[in-house]
Design an enzyme around this catalytic site. Structure first.
Site, PDB file in Angstrom:
ATOM      1  N   TYR A  13       0.828  -1.214   0.000  1.00 17.14           N
ATOM      2  CA  TYR A  13       0.000   0.000   0.000  1.00 17.14           C
ATOM      3  C   TYR A  13       0.860   1.262   0.000  1.00 17.14           C
ATOM      4  O   TYR A  13       0.526   2.244   0.671  1.00 17.14           O
ATOM      5  CB  TYR A  13      -0.911   0.049   1.243  1.00 17.14           C
ATOM      6  CG  TYR A  13      -1.713  -1.201   1.514  1.00 17.14           C
ATOM      7  CD1 TYR A  13      -2.665  -1.641   0.597  1.00 17.14           C
ATOM      8  CD2 TYR A  13      -1.536  -1.934   2.688  1.00 17.14           C
ATOM      9  CE1 TYR A  13      -3.410  -2.778   0.849  1.00 17.14           C
ATOM     10  CE2 TYR A  13      -2.285  -3.075   2.935  1.00 17.14           C
ATOM     11  CZ  TYR A  13      -3.219  -3.485   2.014  1.00 17.14           C
ATOM     12  OH  TYR A  13      -3.961  -4.607   2.266  1.00 17.14           O
ATOM     13  N   ASP A 235     -16.548 -13.591   8.595  1.00 23.94           N
ATOM     14  CA  ASP A 235     -15.118 -13.333   8.437  1.00 23.94           C
ATOM     15  C   ASP A 235     -14.588 -12.875   9.795  1.00 23.94           C
ATOM     16  O   ASP A 235     -14.697 -11.707  10.155  1.00 23.94           O
ATOM     17  CB  ASP A 235     -14.911 -12.267   7.347  1.00 23.94           C
ATOM     18  CG  ASP A 235     -13.450 -11.906   7.162  1.00 23.94           C
ATOM     19  OD1 ASP A 235     -12.617 -12.307   8.002  1.00 23.94           O
ATOM     20  OD2 ASP A 235     -13.134 -11.209   6.177  1.00 23.94           O
ATOM     21  N   LYS A 264      -4.790 -14.366  11.067  1.00 23.24           N
ATOM     22  CA  LYS A 264      -4.172 -13.390  11.974  1.00 23.24           C
ATOM     23  C   LYS A 264      -3.713 -14.006  13.306  1.00 23.24           C
ATOM     24  O   LYS A 264      -2.581 -14.446  13.414  1.00 23.24           O
ATOM     25  CB  LYS A 264      -5.094 -12.197  12.184  1.00 23.24           C
ATOM     26  CG  LYS A 264      -5.225 -11.345  10.894  1.00 23.24           C
ATOM     27  CD  LYS A 264      -5.755  -9.983  11.192  1.00 23.24           C
ATOM     28  CE  LYS A 264      -5.976  -9.158   9.926  1.00 23.24           C
ATOM     29  NZ  LYS A 264      -4.777  -8.511   9.432  1.00 23.24           N
TER      30      LYS A 264
END
Ligand code: PLP
Length: 416
Positions: A13, A235, A264
């Protein structure tokens, strides 16, 4: 246009031409990141919300070292191994309802891709063609791969430019009001022939701006999906493993999804691993004498033994150390430290949910300047858009947490 500089490493990013050079991390310990120049930063975001036990927990390090000596990796096609078998059994025992079948991958985005493929192929296997879309929610974020991007907020800048290449999904607002409930119900009815599933981030839309919603909203999503005969994909890549104050966020709404995505904190933030877990009903649609009805997915590094060993060790820590109590204690401290900032004129909103605390500014700050001031304050806190947030390790010491809160408060005060 000037020639690109010598940058063998392309960063995430990041406009490589304009961005300040990254800080070099050389070590981690507890809730701290040690930089090459000797500075130590208190990590307020647990490395993109992963390191729930803090860094370098000896129990995880030991488990990975043992596994490394025995079998770092082996392909998963035609072979299995104890770390994966044990992890799948433990996850299904921990998860509610009939979430009994675990498919391992290596990142959150791919866990979402697998969930989407499960949903689409489920209907194909049942003989219903044409159900190729999902209903997703504005403000959502599900990852950077093509399918996952297609389910992210359609207006959000990061993925918008890929629009022409992505499947077109159906978008609704989360049902927070009776009008929004009705709009969701109507959209589900209108698209009843082309929808394969509904996908939602339970209790908080993370990368969309730490947008929290009460459990009743999730319960409404689940109820309406069920009313229209659609599987619900939860999710929990961000929320899973105690971040919201319960082991899984869905628990707070009494919702059992049909498909659940985890990543994660699954390995305590040490190794790349993700899991897509399906109920027996979903799995049954793939259970067939027809080889073509099998789930068509299989990443090279799926169920990597090192990552599975790390995840098993992480689950041990949830059993032996008081993570839920710690998450709730962090919640209380965030509430106490951040909530009063809502009174400042430069602050639009303060949101606290479990070990997540977010301050939304009234106007977007100069992110580059804000980031460097935070580093100068000795904390690693990464604002995005108009949001400054904390998602520390659940083991963060009280005085480190106080310093994180003080840094956020000082910045909020500065824009007031
Ligand atoms: N889903 C949610 C809710 C996330 O927060 C993220 C990452 O932030 C993802 C999916 C994508 O995970 P990954 O970055 O591991 O691909």
């Amino acid at each position: 246009m000037s020639a690109p500089g010598p940058h063998p490493l392309w960063r995430p990013y990041t406009q490589m031409k304009l961005a300040a050079p990254p800080l070099e991390a050389v070590a981690t310990r507890g809730s701290r990141i040690v930089l090459a120049d000797g500075r130590e930063l208190i990590d307020g975001i647990a490395s993109w919300w992963t390191a729930v036990h803090g860094y370098n927990h000896p129990h995880i390090a030991g488990a990975v070292a043992d596994q490394l000596a025995r079998m770092p990796h082996v392909m998963f096609g035609g072979l299995t191994h104890a770390p994966a078998e044990r992890l799948a059994a433990r996850l299904t025992a921990l998860l509610p309802g009939a979430l009994n079948h675990v498919f391992f991958t290596d990142s959150g985005s791919v866990a979402v891709e697998v969930a989407l493929k499960m949903a689409v192929q489920l209907w194909l296997n049942r003989g219903e063609t044409g159900r190729t879309r999902v209903l997703a929610f504005r403000g959502g974020y599900h990852g950077d791969t093509m399918g996952a991007m297609s389910a992210c907020d359609p207006e959000e800048g990061m993925h918008r430019r890929f629009g022409a290449y992505l499947p077109t999904q159906v978008f609704c607002d989360l049902p927070r009001t009776p009008e929004q409930d009705a709009a969701l119900d109507a959209a589900l009815a209108r698209h009843r022939r082309d929808l394969a599933a509904v996908i939602v981030e339970p209790l908080v839309q993370g990368a969309g701006g730490m947008l929290t919603h009460p459990p009743e909203v999730l319960a409404t999503v689940a109820r309406l999906a069920r009313r229209h005969g659609l599987p619900l994909i939860a999710d929990e890549i961000f929320t899973g493993f105690a971040r919201t104050g319960s082991l899984f966020a869905c628990e707070q709404a009494g919702v059992v999804p049909d498909i659940l995505c985890l990543s994660k904190a699954l390995t305590g933030g040490t190794m790349a691993l993700a899991a897509t877990v399906a109920t027996t009903e979903i799995f049954s649609a793939f259970w067939s004498d027809d080889p073509a009805a099998a789930l068509m997915h299989g990443p090279t590094f799926m169920a990597n033994p090192l990552a599975c060993a790390a995840a098993n060790a992480s689950l041990d820590l949830f059993e032996t150390e008081p993570r839920l109590t710690q998450a709730r204690a962090i919640a209380a401290r965030l509430e106490e430290g951040l909530r009063p900032l809502a009174r400042l004129s430069g602050v639009r909103d303060v949101r606290v949910l479990g070990a997540i605390g977010a301050v939304q500014f009234a106007t977007p700050p100069d992110l580059a300047a804000l980031k460097s001031r935070l580093v100068a304050r000795g904390v690693w806190v990464r604002p995005f858009g108009d949001i400054l947030y904390l998602t520390p390790a659940l083991t963060v010491p009280d005085d480190d947490l106080d310093r994180l809160i003080a840094a956020v408060a000082a910045e909020a005060g500065a824009v007031a």
